[in-house]
Design an enzyme around this catalytic site. Structure first.
Site, short mmCIF file in Angstrom:
data_model
loop_
_atom_site.label_atom_id
_atom_site.label_comp_id
_atom_site.label_asym_id
_atom_site.label_seq_id
_atom_site.Cartn_x
_atom_site.Cartn_y
_atom_site.Cartn_z
N CYS A 75 0.79 -1.24 -0.12
CA CYS A 75 0.15 0.10 0.06
C CYS A 75 0.87 1.28 0.04
CB CYS A 75 -1.05 -0.10 1.00
SG CYS A 75 -0.27 0.18 2.82
N ARG A 111 -3.22 -0.69 5.49
CA ARG A 111 -4.00 -1.65 4.53
C ARG A 111 -3.04 -2.79 4.48
NH1 ARG A 111 -5.26 2.23 -0.20
NH2 ARG A 111 -3.25 2.98 0.67
N ASP A 156 -8.35 3.82 1.20
CA ASP A 156 -7.30 4.39 2.03
C ASP A 156 -7.97 5.00 3.58
OD1 ASP A 156 -5.31 5.70 3.54
OD2 ASP A 156 -4.62 7.21 1.90
P1 4NP Z 1 -1.71 2.85 4.13
O1 4NP Z 1 -2.39 4.20 4.48
O2 4NP Z 1 -1.22 3.16 2.63
O3 4NP Z 1 -2.86 1.83 4.11
O4 4NP Z 1 -0.77 2.39 5.09
C1 4NP Z 1 -1.68 5.39 4.70
C2 4NP Z 1 -0.83 5.62 5.62
C3 4NP Z 1 -0.14 6.93 5.69
C4 4NP Z 1 -0.37 7.98 4.75
C5 4NP Z 1 -1.39 7.59 3.80
C6 4NP Z 1 -2.02 6.24 3.66
N1 4NP Z 1 0.21 8.99 4.66
O5 4NP Z 1 -0.17 9.87 4.09
O6 4NP Z 1 1.07 9.28 5.61
#
Ligand code: 4NP
Length: 159
Positions: free
Chosen positions: A9, A15, A123
């Site tokens: 991800c 995720r 997300d």
């Molecule tokens: P992930 O979620 O991709 O599912 O781990 C996110 C975690 C952090 C960020 C965006 C999505 N961020 O912008 O820091």
């Protein structure tokens, strides 16, 4: 021979570590620890070294999953290391296709393993608390199929 999967991800704190935890428990329940290896990574460097987001850990613990991974960034070398690389959304897929530099049947979209669901696993990081439950529902729907595919890959490698 073992078959391996990498979930990817953006941040590797919501995720993909949850996907790793859901699949890991299925692997344990089916006694496949020696046959199937699972890991996760992010396309970004935003959270390198951090544990999974506390909100995701709480939601996952509520369903009996233990999320133990630390965030790392995907690298071009992951391409050779894994049999299956599963992107959680289309942005992740595009980033990985660029990183790996070649079209590949190894690189898949998570949604390909859903009977009914969105193209992109939403997300949850900037959203409402129920976003974490929605993600877990989708992971629980697809992971049995992902495990079946990995068992097939493992058997094909052993032949
Ligand atoms: P992930 O979620 O991709 O599912 O781990 C996110 C975690 C952090 C960020 C965006 C999505 N961020 O912008 O820091």
């Amino acid at each position: 021979m073992p078959a391996s999967v990498l979930f990817v991800c953006l941040g590797n704190i919501c995720r993909s570590p949850a996907a790793e935890g859901v699949l890991q428990r299925l692997i344990q329940e089916r006694g496949l620890d020696d046959e199937i290896k699972v890991d996760s990574a992010g396309t970004s460097s935003f959270h390198i070294g951090e544990p999974a987001d506390r909100r995701m850990r709480v939601a996952a613990t509520g369903r009996g999953y233990d999320l133990t991974s630390r965030s790392r960034q995907a690298t071009a070398r992951d391409y050779a290391k894994f049999d299956l690389i599963i992107a959680m959304d289309r942005n992740n897929y595009r980033e990985l296709a660029t990183l790996f530099g070649e079209p590949s049947t190894k690189l898949r979209m998570f949604s390909e393993f859903l009977d009914d669901g969105p193209r992109d696993i939403p997300d949850p990081y900037h959203g409402e608390a129920d976003g974490f439950q929605i993600v877990l529902d989708l992971l629980e729907q697809a992971c049995p199929k992902i495990l079946d595919r990995l068992v097939e890959i493992s058997q094909a490698k052993t032949r």
